[in-house]
Scaffold this motif. Structure first.
Motif, PDB file in Angstrom:
ATOM      1  N   UNK A   1       0.839  -1.073   0.038  1.00 49.17           N
ATOM      2  CA  UNK A   1       0.094  -0.068   0.008  1.00 49.17           C
ATOM      3  C   UNK A   1       0.857   1.192  -0.026  1.00 49.17           C
ATOM      4  N   UNK A   2       1.946   1.156   0.909  1.00 45.56           N
ATOM      5  CA  UNK A   2       2.841   2.605   1.072  1.00 45.56           C
ATOM      6  C   UNK A   2       3.654   2.611  -0.158  1.00 45.56           C
ATOM      7  N   UNK A   3       3.788   1.592  -1.033  1.00 46.64           N
ATOM      8  CA  UNK A   3       4.718   1.583  -2.167  1.00 46.64           C
ATOM      9  C   UNK A   3       3.826   2.414  -3.356  1.00 46.64           C
ATOM     10  N   UNK A   4       2.730   2.196  -3.474  1.00 46.37           N
ATOM     11  CA  UNK A   4       1.727   2.725  -4.381  1.00 46.37           C
ATOM     12  C   UNK A   4       1.698   4.309  -4.105  1.00 46.37           C
ATOM     13  N   UNK A   5       1.657   4.752  -2.468  1.00 52.16           N
ATOM     14  CA  UNK A   5       1.406   5.933  -2.252  1.00 52.16           C
ATOM     15  C   UNK A   5       3.018   6.683  -2.612  1.00 52.16           C
ATOM     16  N   UNK A   6       4.056   6.164  -2.411  1.00 51.10           N
ATOM     17  CA  UNK A   6       5.243   6.721  -2.589  1.00 51.10           C
ATOM     18  C   UNK A   6       5.273   6.774  -4.078  1.00 51.10           C
ATOM     19  N   UNK A   7       4.777   5.994  -4.979  1.00 54.06           N
ATOM     20  CA  UNK A   7       4.784   6.046  -6.414  1.00 54.06           C
ATOM     21  C   UNK A   7       4.108   7.261  -6.775  1.00 54.06           C
ATOM     22  N   UNK A   8       2.932   7.472  -6.305  1.00 54.08           N
ATOM     23  CA  UNK A   8       2.189   8.604  -6.450  1.00 54.08           C
ATOM     24  C   UNK A   8       2.804   9.943  -6.021  1.00 54.08           C
ATOM     25  N   UNK A   9       3.366   9.961  -4.897  1.00 54.21           N
ATOM     26  CA  UNK A   9       4.120  11.094  -4.297  1.00 54.21           C
ATOM     27  C   UNK A   9       5.220  11.565  -5.365  1.00 54.21           C
ATOM     28  N   UNK A  10       6.116  10.626  -5.613  1.00 55.38           N
ATOM     29  CA  UNK A  10       7.158  10.591  -6.598  1.00 55.38           C
ATOM     30  C   UNK A  10       6.755  11.559  -7.850  1.00 55.38           C
ATOM     31  N   UNK A  11       5.607  10.914  -8.507  1.00 53.46           N
ATOM     32  CA  UNK A  11       5.084  11.166  -9.797  1.00 53.46           C
ATOM     33  C   UNK A  11       4.811  13.041  -9.554  1.00 53.46           C
ATOM     34  N   UNK A  12       3.827  13.194  -8.414  1.00 57.45           N
ATOM     35  CA  UNK A  12       3.418  14.679  -8.483  1.00 57.45           C
ATOM     36  C   UNK A  12       4.596  15.558  -8.116  1.00 57.45           C
ATOM     37  N   UNK A  13       5.558  15.023  -7.237  1.00 48.53           N
ATOM     38  CA  UNK A  13       6.686  15.945  -6.985  1.00 48.53           C
ATOM     39  C   UNK A  13       7.483  16.424  -8.197  1.00 48.53           C
ATOM     40  N   UNK A  14       7.597  15.364  -9.155  1.00 45.17           N
ATOM     41  CA  UNK A  14       8.534  15.436 -10.338  1.00 45.17           C
ATOM     42  C   UNK A  14       7.608  16.256 -11.369  1.00 45.17           C
ATOM     43  N   UNK A  15       6.404  16.045 -11.481  1.00 45.93           N
ATOM     44  CA  UNK A  15       5.509  16.864 -12.468  1.00 45.93           C
ATOM     45  C   UNK A  15       5.171  18.161 -12.044  1.00 45.93           C
ATOM     46  N   UNK A  16       4.987  18.265 -10.838  1.00 45.59           N
ATOM     47  CA  UNK A  16       4.388  19.579 -10.267  1.00 45.59           C
ATOM     48  C   UNK A  16       3.055  19.770 -10.722  1.00 45.59           C
ATOM     49  N   UNK A  17       2.462  18.803 -11.086  1.00 39.57           N
ATOM     50  CA  UNK A  17       0.845  18.800 -11.671  1.00 39.57           C
ATOM     51  C   UNK A  17       0.109  17.547 -11.020  1.00 39.57           C
TER      52      UNK A  17
END
Length: 323
Positions: A1-17
């Motif tokens: 579960x936390x891996x999915x959250x981390x993947x989401x967080x990483x994508x938002x942090x890198x795209x800023x969108x």
């Protein structure tokens, strides 16, 4: 579960969108927002400042982003190492390659690999540089092979495995056919057939013109095609000239259909590069494939090898031309 959250967080942090992150992860925007909100509630900190123009990382968000990357890299490395221990598992490399490499290099490498490593499966995806880059970043591709300018991404490592020359190609009956070279300025006098905008070959050609003080918009581009083979067929028919990779003209029949001219001002070269994910260990099979690409003598011998099917096709084309 936390891996999915981390993947989401990483994508938002890198795209800023949030919208772009949702699109890349094939999730709804509301689901992305909810997972970020849950993370912020869990850690009791605000990771993003939200505005109408997008989002930006807070100080806490920057710290958390670095840790998320470390955790995801550790998990990915662990998965790869465990996979290598699975006995009798068939090895698979998900490979991405841009068009010139995919059309003119991979087809000569794959038969060699099939013979030398029948246990190794190569799943190749042929696409443009941007798609290959994104595939490696999203871990959908283990290795990317691209031509032209390398992406400026700190998440990626790029290493050159071959240098490719761009040359001017004319049909054998063209007035320039008796020449050995032309200037870039002379290209403006001819009907030019090129790759589409955004392709690696097109970009390198435009950069070369600009570096020599020439305006790419002055070129008389009469046709844009998404395939080098299609360009060669159009040029062979006398509908224009082109500037393409010398690697695409290695087959025997090319020598009778075309004349290859070097650039007089100074040769135009581009690097062919391997891109992989930074901070990610490679399997022994991925390293085997990368080492093969770095074996320049072997690689060139494979690239220059003509297969019977190619020769038969070329003979048919020559027969039709003579008739």
């Amino acid at each position: 579960m936390f891996e999915q959250q981390f993947l989401v967080y990483k994508e938002v942090a890198e795209t800023r969108n949030f919208t772009l992150a949702a699109k890349r992860l094939h999730m709804s925007q509301s689901s992305i927002s909810l997972q970020i909100q849950n993370l912020e509630n869990q850690y009791g900190a605000r990771f993003f400042d939200r505005t109408n123009k997008g989002v930006s990382l807070t100080k806490a968000g920057e710290i958390f982003y670095d840790k998320v990357r470390e955790v995801l890299n550790i998990l990915n490395n662990a998965q790869q190492e465990v996979s290598e221990l699975v006995e009798d598992a068939r090895s698979v490399i998900n490979l991405g390659a841009t068009l010139t490499i995919g059309e003119y290099i991979l087809p000569n490498i794959l038969p060699y690999l099939y013979k030398e490593r029948p246990d190794l499966d190569i799943k190749a995806n042929i696409a443009n540089t941007e798609s290959i880059e994104q595939g490696v970043l999203e871990r959908k591709l283990h290795i990317g092979l691209i031509e032209g300018p390398v992406p400026k991404q700190k998440e990626l490592i790029a290493e050159t495995f071959l240098q490719d020359e761009l040359v001017v190609v004319v049909p054998y009956f063209h007035p320039w056919a008796s020449r050995n070279s032309v200037t870039l300025a002379e290209l403006t006098e001819e009907r030019l057939v090129t790759r589409e905008e955004g392709s690696g070959t097109r970009k390198v050609m435009e950069i070369a013109l600009e570096e020599r003080g020439l305006d790419p918009s002055k070129l008389n581009i009469t046709m844009e095609l998404g395939s080098t083979q299609a360009i060669k067929q159009v040029v062979a028919a006398g509908l224009g000239i082109t500037m393409i990779s010398a690697l695409t003209l290695q087959r025997k029949c090319d020598h009778s259909l075309f004349r290859t001219l070097k650039i007089q001002d100074s040769p135009v070269y581009r690097n062919l590069s391997i891109i992989t994910l930074a901070h990610s260990s490679q399997t022994k099979d991925e390293r085997y494939f990368i080492n093969l690409l770095h074996d320049r003598e072997l690689l060139l011998s494979l690239i220059n090898e003509d297969y019977c099917a190619m020769e038969m096709q070329c003979s048919d084309e020559e027969d039709r031309r003579e008739r």
